[in-house]
Design a protein around this motif. Sequence first.
Motif, PDB file in Angstrom:
ATOM      1  N   ILE A   1      19.308  23.703 -24.408  1.00 54.49           N
ATOM      2  CA  ILE A   1      18.465  24.434 -23.974  1.00 54.49           C
ATOM      3  C   ILE A   1      17.459  25.009 -25.360  1.00 54.49           C
ATOM      4  N   GLN A   2      17.639  24.320 -25.981  1.00 53.41           N
ATOM      5  CA  GLN A   2      16.543  24.132 -27.448  1.00 53.41           C
ATOM      6  C   GLN A   2      15.340  23.129 -27.213  1.00 53.41           C
ATOM      7  N   GLN A   3      16.244  21.957 -26.571  1.00 53.11           N
ATOM      8  CA  GLN A   3      15.313  20.830 -26.377  1.00 53.11           C
ATOM      9  C   GLN A   3      13.630  20.603 -25.900  1.00 53.11           C
ATOM     10  N   HIS A   4      14.615  21.947 -24.412  1.00 52.32           N
ATOM     11  CA  HIS A   4      13.673  21.396 -23.417  1.00 52.32           C
ATOM     12  C   HIS A   4      13.298  23.737 -23.082  1.00 52.32           C
ATOM     13  N   ASP A   5      12.445  23.883 -24.552  1.00 50.87           N
ATOM     14  CA  ASP A   5      12.739  25.624 -24.192  1.00 50.87           C
ATOM     15  C   ASP A   5      13.329  25.858 -23.516  1.00 50.87           C
ATOM     16  N   ALA A   6      14.137  26.069 -22.769  1.00 48.05           N
ATOM     17  CA  ALA A   6      14.782  26.480 -21.423  1.00 48.05           C
ATOM     18  C   ALA A   6      14.821  27.962 -21.922  1.00 48.05           C
ATOM     19  N   GLU A   7      14.956  28.902 -20.561  1.00 49.47           N
ATOM     20  CA  GLU A   7      14.892  30.173 -20.130  1.00 49.47           C
ATOM     21  C   GLU A   7      16.356  30.827 -19.055  1.00 49.47           C
ATOM     22  N   ILE A   8      17.345  31.296 -19.550  1.00 46.76           N
ATOM     23  CA  ILE A   8      18.661  31.050 -18.424  1.00 46.76           C
ATOM     24  C   ILE A   8      18.828  32.646 -18.616  1.00 46.76           C
ATOM     25  N   THR A   9      18.138  33.269 -17.827  1.00 51.60           N
ATOM     26  CA  THR A   9      18.849  34.705 -17.382  1.00 51.60           C
ATOM     27  C   THR A   9      19.813  35.003 -16.413  1.00 51.60           C
ATOM     28  N   ALA A  10      20.460  35.874 -16.114  1.00 50.07           N
ATOM     29  CA  ALA A  10      22.119  35.807 -14.960  1.00 50.07           C
ATOM     30  C   ALA A  10      22.024  37.509 -15.119  1.00 50.07           C
TER      31      ALA A  10
ATOM     32  N   ARG B   1      13.027  27.591 -16.112  1.00 51.05           N
ATOM     33  CA  ARG B   1      13.475  28.883 -16.091  1.00 51.05           C
ATOM     34  C   ARG B   1      14.844  28.936 -14.904  1.00 51.05           C
ATOM     35  N   VAL B   2      15.493  29.385 -15.652  1.00 50.67           N
ATOM     36  CA  VAL B   2      17.163  29.273 -14.543  1.00 50.67           C
ATOM     37  C   VAL B   2      18.087  30.901 -14.148  1.00 50.67           C
ATOM     38  N   HIS B   3      18.169  31.501 -13.191  1.00 52.52           N
ATOM     39  CA  HIS B   3      18.152  32.784 -13.088  1.00 52.52           C
ATOM     40  C   HIS B   3      19.561  32.451 -11.943  1.00 52.52           C
ATOM     41  N   VAL B   4      20.775  33.219 -12.908  1.00 50.84           N
ATOM     42  CA  VAL B   4      22.245  33.284 -11.977  1.00 50.84           C
ATOM     43  C   VAL B   4      22.080  34.065 -11.621  1.00 50.84           C
ATOM     44  N   SER B   5      22.691  34.651 -10.192  1.00 56.09           N
ATOM     45  CA  SER B   5      23.059  36.097 -10.100  1.00 56.09           C
ATOM     46  C   SER B   5      24.289  35.872  -8.722  1.00 56.09           C
ATOM     47  N   ALA B   6      24.661  36.529  -8.224  1.00 55.35           N
ATOM     48  CA  ALA B   6      26.128  36.760  -7.657  1.00 55.35           C
ATOM     49  C   ALA B   6      26.238  38.263  -6.579  1.00 55.35           C
ATOM     50  N   GLU B   7      27.057  37.597  -5.887  1.00 55.30           N
ATOM     51  CA  GLU B   7      26.618  38.492  -3.837  1.00 55.30           C
ATOM     52  C   GLU B   7      28.163  38.518  -3.449  1.00 55.30           C
TER      53      GLU B   7
ATOM     54  N   ILE C   1      27.412  11.680  -9.551  1.00 54.16           N
ATOM     55  CA  ILE C   1      28.886  12.060 -10.188  1.00 54.16           C
ATOM     56  C   ILE C   1      29.387  13.371  -9.670  1.00 54.16           C
ATOM     57  N   GLY C   2      28.110  14.211 -10.424  1.00 58.22           N
ATOM     58  CA  GLY C   2      27.752  15.920 -11.211  1.00 58.22           C
ATOM     59  C   GLY C   2      28.212  16.631 -10.043  1.00 58.22           C
ATOM     60  N   LEU C   3      27.742  16.288  -8.977  1.00 58.73           N
ATOM     61  CA  LEU C   3      26.691  17.581  -7.511  1.00 58.73           C
ATOM     62  C   LEU C   3      28.314  17.509  -7.233  1.00 58.73           C
ATOM     63  N   ALA C   4      29.092  15.700  -6.879  1.00 54.82           N
ATOM     64  CA  ALA C   4      30.237  15.216  -6.096  1.00 54.82           C
ATOM     65  C   ALA C   4      31.608  16.195  -6.201  1.00 54.82           C
ATOM     66  N   LEU C   5      31.482  15.958  -7.866  1.00 52.82           N
ATOM     67  CA  LEU C   5      32.743  16.573  -8.515  1.00 52.82           C
ATOM     68  C   LEU C   5      32.266  18.257  -7.958  1.00 52.82           C
TER      69      LEU C   5
ATOM     70  N   LEU D   1      25.278  22.520 -13.164  1.00 49.89           N
ATOM     71  CA  LEU D   1      24.558  22.760 -12.230  1.00 49.89           C
ATOM     72  C   LEU D   1      23.266  23.951 -12.756  1.00 49.89           C
ATOM     73  N   LEU D   2      23.519  24.517 -14.286  1.00 49.88           N
ATOM     74  CA  LEU D   2      23.212  24.650 -15.325  1.00 49.88           C
ATOM     75  C   LEU D   2      22.181  23.254 -15.803  1.00 49.88           C
ATOM     76  N   SER D   3      22.708  22.068 -16.647  1.00 50.25           N
ATOM     77  CA  SER D   3      21.918  20.708 -16.437  1.00 50.25           C
ATOM     78  C   SER D   3      21.242  20.396 -15.990  1.00 50.25           C
ATOM     79  N   ASN D   4      21.678  20.386 -14.641  1.00 51.44           N
ATOM     80  CA  ASN D   4      20.842  19.559 -13.947  1.00 51.44           C
ATOM     81  C   ASN D   4      19.607  20.918 -14.000  1.00 51.44           C
ATOM     82  N   ALA D   5      19.380  21.675 -13.187  1.00 54.59           N
ATOM     83  CA  ALA D   5      18.746  22.716 -13.595  1.00 54.59           C
ATOM     84  C   ALA D   5      17.291  22.706 -14.577  1.00 54.59           C
ATOM     85  N   ILE D   6      17.904  22.037 -16.068  1.00 54.15           N
ATOM     86  CA  ILE D   6      17.063  22.254 -17.003  1.00 54.15           C
ATOM     87  C   ILE D   6      16.628  21.153 -17.281  1.00 54.15           C
ATOM     88  N   GLU D   7      17.032  19.567 -16.477  1.00 55.15           N
ATOM     89  CA  GLU D   7      17.064  18.440 -16.735  1.00 55.15           C
ATOM     90  C   GLU D   7      15.538  18.304 -15.280  1.00 55.15           C
ATOM     91  N   TYR D   8      15.888  18.932 -14.519  1.00 58.73           N
ATOM     92  CA  TYR D   8      15.120  18.845 -13.572  1.00 58.73           C
ATOM     93  C   TYR D   8      13.874  19.259 -13.489  1.00 58.73           C
TER      94      TYR D   8
END
Length: 709
Positions: free
Chosen positions: A574-583, A617-623, A668-672, A603-610
């Motif tokens: 997160i620090q290396q990519h200056d990522a912001e994760i909100t939830a 900028r990553v946001h986590v929500s639930a319904e 393998i990450g998403l298959a897992l 999922l979060l690692s992929n969101a930061i990587e790509y």
Amino acid sequence: MVTWRHLLSTLGARRAISALGGLYIAFAAGRALVRLEQAAPAGNVLIVTLLIAAPGFGLAYGGYWLSRTDISAEFYPDIARWCLAGFGAMAGLLLLYHVQPEGGISDLTTSPPILTALGSVAGFAVGVHDGTAKTRTRELEQRNRDLERTQAELEETVARLEETNIQLEESNERLDRHKRYTDHVLDAIHDIFYVLEEDGTLQRWNETLCEVTGYSDAEISSMETAEFFDETADERVTEAIADGFETGSVQLEVRLRTSDGELIPYEFTASTLETPDGESVLAGIGREISEREERERQLEQRAHQQQVVADLGQLALETDDLDELMHEAARQVADVLDNAYCKVLDLDSETDELLLRQGVGWQNGLVGEATVSAVEADSQAAYTLANDHPIVVENLETETRFGGPELLRSHDVRSGISTIIGPFGEPWGILGTHDTESRTFSAQDVTFVQSVANVLAEAIERQQYQTELEQLVADLETSNERLEQFAYAASHDLQEPLRMVSSYLQLIDRRYRDELDDDGEEFLAYAVNGAERMRNMIEGLLQYSRVESRGGEFEPIDLDALLEDVRDDLQLKIQQHDAEITAESLPVVDGDEGQLQQVFQNLLSNAIEYSGEGPPRVHVSAERNGTEWTVSVTDEGIGIDPDDQDRIFEVFEGFGGDENETYSGTGIGLALCERVVERHGGNIWVDSEPGEGATFSVTLPAVRGEATD
């Protein structure tokens, strides 16, 4: 004339008369005041005032008084007209007198008011007299019309009475014919008709009672009501008659006794009637209900049979013991059909024999031991197997299709039903029920036996399927164990050479870095990176193979806390990519904490990587969706082509596609993630467009008992 009468009717004749009188009174009062102010003699003023006011008062009171007289209101306008005519006549005379050369009225406020007032009063009197006369005339005319109408009505009444007498005579004649017709009708109906007096005596009956009971009319007339019924019903009959007279109606089912002692089921219904003499009687009919009782018995029998089939079906679902089910089925079938025997024969296709596996009524030691040939020509069992419908035998001694087998002959079997258990082409066996007496079985009896056979067939098929399923599950478990052992061994055996390759590559890098040119350093970096990726792929493959076998127990998992743990694990990235994760506030779900943490970390690692060029900028929500939660991870990254959205969940498939080779990953990450989510009974999918970011959604089970939104 008509105009004046219409005007007076509109304004109100009484009000017009009273208004005229009021004007005179007002004029008299006003004149008196003026004269007194002019110092006229008070006596003269008083006399003139009275001469004017008195007629005015008479007119005013007369308008009120008319309503208290018996003069018809329709003549009030005529009275008012007479009153005005008197006023007009007097005013005309005064005018003629005033215009004479030698004449003339010296004071217009004295003589004219007095004379016109008196003229109006005179006209009112004439009008009252005229109205009274017209009213009397109108009343006489009305009385004459009433008398004429009464006379006409009397004449009509006399004519109707004469006609009624004729009709009464004809009615009496028709009544006699109707009575004779009623007697014929009552005698013609098949039901018993009867009329009872309050003491139970038969007052009237039809011929059907004689035909049914065998008694003559003379015998019936001398019999008591109780003599027509079984002795055990005496009290019920007496109470029913009393209730009928008390409540007005009665219904009773009882057995009617004939002259030869036969008892026939009858239903008697009756209602109270009043005779022409004012006496109360019970009149009703009695109808034979033998057929109805038989139908009710059949319905009860059918209901009982259906309940037995349902109970056996329930038992088949609850027990795994086929012999227990077969024994209960045999017992129930024999009991319901009141047969002496019932059997369940188990077919051995290799030996062409049927084993008496379960049954009731057979000699001791036969169940589980006795066998019957499945191909013997004279065997009912063989004949049953050769037909795709139940076989019914009413009398085995006269049966021409077969004569045995010995099992039936040795038990004196005479009748029965047998049918195949299972499909006709591949029967499992036979269900048969038999009795020692010749008897006829109904279609519903045959259907009942077939239904029980169907229950047994379904239970046998279900047990066979369950056995096969259990064997398949066991085989799969064995296969999974072997696969896991292979994956572990393969990963262990592959990791050892990789560690050696990585070690020597690192050793070359340290010792010979200064001696390598730019191409050599680049090639060495590719080799080190490839070895590292291979190691990661092997570890991922090992995790993928252990999702089912090494998963933990499901328990309530707080996703808010789990997300914090994932953030801690990814803190460096997160620090290396200056990522912001909100939830948003995340729910508590039912699951395996370790596996769910791996899902969200991937999922979060992929969101930061790509994330593309900008800071992630990553946001986590639930319904909430019923019994599930849908948790979504949304980023603003490079996105995914719709054609690749299914492929990325396959093992060893690149996340970004061929155009994104700059992004590294094991594939393998998403298959897992998909396999973990499927273990939790959920789904995972992605919604994305290239360059528009992506939203990965997973469904996870809510904690049981948690209230829905």
